[in-house]
Design a protein around this motif. Structure first.
Motif, PDB file in Angstrom:
ATOM      1  N   GLN A 159      50.600  27.799  46.884  1.00 39.82           N
ATOM      2  CA  GLN A 159      50.974  29.125  47.386  1.00 39.82           C
ATOM      3  C   GLN A 159      49.826  30.105  47.224  1.00 39.82           C
ATOM      4  OE1 GLN A 159      53.046  30.284  49.328  1.00 39.82           O
ATOM      5  NE2 GLN A 159      53.246  32.460  48.946  1.00 39.82           N
ATOM      6  N   LEU A 160      49.076  29.978  46.144  1.00 38.81           N
ATOM      7  CA  LEU A 160      47.902  30.824  45.948  1.00 38.81           C
ATOM      8  C   LEU A 160      46.906  30.609  47.090  1.00 38.81           C
ATOM      9  CD1 LEU A 160      46.297  32.711  43.906  1.00 38.81           C
ATOM     10  CD2 LEU A 160      45.272  30.586  43.094  1.00 38.81           C
ATOM     11  N   VAL A 161      46.679  29.351  47.444  1.00 35.67           N
ATOM     12  CA  VAL A 161      45.767  29.020  48.543  1.00 35.67           C
ATOM     13  C   VAL A 161      46.325  29.536  49.866  1.00 35.67           C
ATOM     14  CG1 VAL A 161      44.747  27.116  49.866  1.00 35.67           C
ATOM     15  CG2 VAL A 161      44.766  27.028  47.358  1.00 35.67           C
ATOM     16  N   LEU A 162      47.600  29.285  50.124  1.00 35.70           N
ATOM     17  CA  LEU A 162      48.214  29.762  51.369  1.00 35.70           C
ATOM     18  C   LEU A 162      48.130  31.277  51.471  1.00 35.70           C
ATOM     19  CD1 LEU A 162      51.408  27.493  51.578  1.00 35.70           C
ATOM     20  CD2 LEU A 162      49.261  27.249  52.862  1.00 35.70           C
ATOM     21  N   GLY A 214      37.345  28.462  47.158  1.00 34.71           N
ATOM     22  CA  GLY A 214      37.444  28.059  45.756  1.00 34.71           C
ATOM     23  C   GLY A 214      36.832  29.088  44.824  1.00 34.71           C
ATOM     24  N   GLN A 215      35.685  29.634  45.213  1.00 38.80           N
ATOM     25  CA  GLN A 215      35.045  30.657  44.390  1.00 38.80           C
ATOM     26  C   GLN A 215      35.899  31.920  44.329  1.00 38.80           C
ATOM     27  OE1 GLN A 215      31.276  30.775  46.423  1.00 38.80           O
ATOM     28  NE2 GLN A 215      30.353  29.285  45.045  1.00 38.80           N
ATOM     29  N   ALA A 216      36.475  32.322  45.452  1.00 37.06           N
ATOM     30  CA  ALA A 216      37.301  33.528  45.487  1.00 37.06           C
ATOM     31  C   ALA A 216      38.547  33.379  44.625  1.00 37.06           C
ATOM     32  CB  ALA A 216      37.691  33.854  46.924  1.00 37.06           C
ATOM     33  N   LEU A 217      39.077  32.169  44.564  1.00 40.63           N
ATOM     34  CA  LEU A 217      40.309  31.923  43.806  1.00 40.63           C
ATOM     35  C   LEU A 217      40.047  31.440  42.381  1.00 40.63           C
ATOM     36  CD1 LEU A 217      42.428  30.114  46.555  1.00 40.63           C
ATOM     37  CD2 LEU A 217      42.599  32.498  45.783  1.00 40.63           C
ATOM     38  N   ALA A 218      38.800  31.229  42.027  1.00 39.92           N
ATOM     39  CA  ALA A 218      38.440  30.679  40.717  1.00 39.92           C
ATOM     40  C   ALA A 218      39.099  29.322  40.492  1.00 39.92           C
ATOM     41  CB  ALA A 218      38.794  31.650  39.589  1.00 39.92           C
ATOM     42  N   VAL A 219      39.046  28.494  41.537  1.00 37.26           N
ATOM     43  CA  VAL A 219      39.576  27.134  41.475  1.00 37.26           C
ATOM     44  C   VAL A 219      38.402  26.191  41.729  1.00 37.26           C
ATOM     45  CG1 VAL A 219      41.157  25.468  42.540  1.00 37.26           C
ATOM     46  CG2 VAL A 219      41.859  27.845  42.268  1.00 37.26           C
ATOM     47  N   ASP A 220      38.217  25.212  40.844  1.00 36.91           N
ATOM     48  CA  ASP A 220      37.079  24.308  41.002  1.00 36.91           C
ATOM     49  C   ASP A 220      37.227  23.442  42.252  1.00 36.91           C
ATOM     50  OD1 ASP A 220      38.045  21.456  40.222  1.00 36.91           O
ATOM     51  OD2 ASP A 220      38.830  22.735  38.633  1.00 36.91           O
ATOM     52  N   LYS A 221      36.109  22.907  42.709  1.00 34.13           N
ATOM     53  CA  LYS A 221      36.027  22.166  43.973  1.00 34.13           C
ATOM     54  C   LYS A 221      36.990  20.978  44.023  1.00 34.13           C
ATOM     55  CE  LYS A 221      32.598  19.753  46.766  1.00 34.13           C
ATOM     56  NZ  LYS A 221      31.195  19.346  46.865  1.00 34.13           N
ATOM     57  N   SER A 245      37.061  42.809  33.250  1.00 35.05           N
ATOM     58  CA  SER A 245      36.132  43.064  32.148  1.00 35.05           C
ATOM     59  C   SER A 245      34.956  42.094  32.176  1.00 35.05           C
ATOM     60  CB  SER A 245      36.878  42.926  30.818  1.00 35.05           C
ATOM     61  OG  SER A 245      35.990  42.885  29.753  1.00 35.05           O
ATOM     62  N   ALA A 246      33.803  42.595  31.850  1.00 36.98           N
ATOM     63  CA  ALA A 246      32.592  41.775  31.821  1.00 36.98           C
ATOM     64  C   ALA A 246      32.306  41.229  30.425  1.00 36.98           C
ATOM     65  CB  ALA A 246      31.404  42.604  32.309  1.00 36.98           C
ATOM     66  N   HIS A 247      33.282  41.239  29.542  1.00 41.67           N
ATOM     67  CA  HIS A 247      33.061  40.795  28.162  1.00 41.67           C
ATOM     68  C   HIS A 247      32.760  39.308  28.060  1.00 41.67           C
ATOM     69  CE1 HIS A 247      34.128  44.603  26.308  1.00 41.67           C
ATOM     70  NE2 HIS A 247      35.053  44.698  27.228  1.00 41.67           N
ATOM     71  N   ARG A 248      33.319  38.545  28.933  1.00 43.26           N
ATOM     72  CA  ARG A 248      33.124  37.085  28.901  1.00 43.26           C
ATOM     73  C   ARG A 248      32.881  36.611  30.321  1.00 43.26           C
ATOM     74  NH1 ARG A 248      32.181  35.264  23.930  1.00 43.26           N
ATOM     75  NH2 ARG A 248      33.735  35.959  22.458  1.00 43.26           N
ATOM     76  N   PRO A 249      32.217  35.473  30.470  1.00 44.81           N
ATOM     77  CA  PRO A 249      32.044  34.933  31.820  1.00 44.81           C
ATOM     78  C   PRO A 249      33.400  34.549  32.417  1.00 44.81           C
ATOM     79  CG  PRO A 249      31.175  33.420  30.168  1.00 44.81           C
ATOM     80  CD  PRO A 249      31.602  34.664  29.441  1.00 44.81           C
ATOM     81  N   ASP A 250      33.501  34.672  33.708  1.00 41.16           N
ATOM     82  CA  ASP A 250      34.725  34.301  34.422  1.00 41.16           C
ATOM     83  C   ASP A 250      34.578  32.858  34.885  1.00 41.16           C
ATOM     84  OD1 ASP A 250      37.159  34.441  35.666  1.00 41.16           O
ATOM     85  OD2 ASP A 250      36.430  35.534  37.406  1.00 41.16           O
ATOM     86  N   HIS A 251      35.280  31.952  34.227  1.00 38.72           N
ATOM     87  CA  HIS A 251      35.202  30.557  34.616  1.00 38.72           C
ATOM     88  C   HIS A 251      36.573  29.921  34.471  1.00 38.72           C
ATOM     89  CE1 HIS A 251      34.712  30.506  30.244  1.00 38.72           C
ATOM     90  NE2 HIS A 251      35.232  29.309  30.291  1.00 38.72           N
ATOM     91  N   GLY A 252      36.700  28.756  35.036  1.00 36.85           N
ATOM     92  CA  GLY A 252      37.957  28.029  34.962  1.00 36.85           C
ATOM     93  C   GLY A 252      38.862  28.386  36.107  1.00 36.85           C
ATOM     94  N   SER A 253      39.916  27.662  36.204  1.00 39.21           N
ATOM     95  CA  SER A 253      40.864  27.845  37.289  1.00 39.21           C
ATOM     96  C   SER A 253      41.872  28.917  36.929  1.00 39.21           C
ATOM     97  CB  SER A 253      41.590  26.519  37.546  1.00 39.21           C
ATOM     98  OG  SER A 253      42.508  26.668  38.586  1.00 39.21           O
ATOM     99  N   CYS A 254      42.236  29.738  37.918  1.00 43.44           N
ATOM    100  CA  CYS A 254      43.221  30.769  37.642  1.00 43.44           C
ATOM    101  C   CYS A 254      44.620  30.171  37.600  1.00 43.44           C
ATOM    102  CB  CYS A 254      43.125  31.902  38.657  1.00 43.44           C
ATOM    103  SG  CYS A 254      43.412  31.384  40.342  1.00 43.44           S
ATOM    104  N   LEU A 255      44.784  28.946  38.047  1.00 46.31           N
ATOM    105  CA  LEU A 255      46.075  28.256  37.939  1.00 46.31           C
ATOM    106  C   LEU A 255      45.842  26.813  37.616  1.00 46.31           C
ATOM    107  CD1 LEU A 255      48.416  29.416  40.810  1.00 46.31           C
ATOM    108  CD2 LEU A 255      48.665  29.847  38.417  1.00 46.31           C
TER     109      LEU A 255
END
Length: 157
Positions: free
Chosen positions: A45-48, A64-71, A147-157
């Motif tokens: 649903q996030l992708v849709l 994938g980059q916009a959603l923070a979901v790995d390839k 926040s820029a306190h930590r890098p933004d990585h990993g999947s949002c879901l």
């Protein structure tokens, strides 16, 4: 131990990570139920939703980059959505090696219905909050996420 006793004992935890995770679990379970009724995962649903609300076509990599979901995760999700007839992947007109996912009419209808159900579930989940509290909560969460306190990585879901 009865669920209410376990919930009570767990609710006394004070660390923010646990509180945010538990709230996300509860809301996520409701969202998952709404999506599953239409054969879609919450990630699907996030992708849709991203495809439905895009101002312009995005390649799989950009999506994938916009959603923070790995390839790998995104490719598997797109495969499921394509098999279900909810998306198609077309060659990028600028680079035929690259694919651009797009909603089908059925995908657009399913996305809209699941979004409606998830919105209703969110309203029910937050019903005990006053409108100004909900506005404050959303604003605070958005600030923490941005926040820029930590890098933004990993999947949002």
């Amino acid at each position: 131990m009865p669920d209410s006793v376990a919930e009570s004992a767990c609710a006394k935890r004070a660390d923010l990570n646990w509180l945010l995770h538990r709230a996300a679990q509860k809301l996520g379970a409701i969202a998952q139920e709404a999506a599953a009724g239409h054969g879609v995962t919450p990630r699907g649903q996030l992708v849709l939703g991203a495809l439905a609300n895009a101002d312009f076509p995005r390649t799989q990599l950009a999506l994938g980059q916009a959603l923070a979901v790995d390839k790998t995760t995104l490719t598997a999700e797109l495969d499921r959505l394509e098999r279900a007839g909810l998306i198609v992947r077309k060659p990028d007109p600028h680079d035929r090696r690259v694919r651009v996912p797009a909603l089908t009419e059925r995908g657009r209808a399913v996305q809209a219905e699941v979004a409606r159900l998830q919105s209703e579930a969110e309203e029910e989940f937050t019903a005990e909050l006053a409108p100004d509290e909900l506005h404050l909560l959303r604003g605070l969460l958005e600030r923490l996420i941005a926040s820029a306190h930590r890098p933004d990585h990993g999947s949002c879901l």
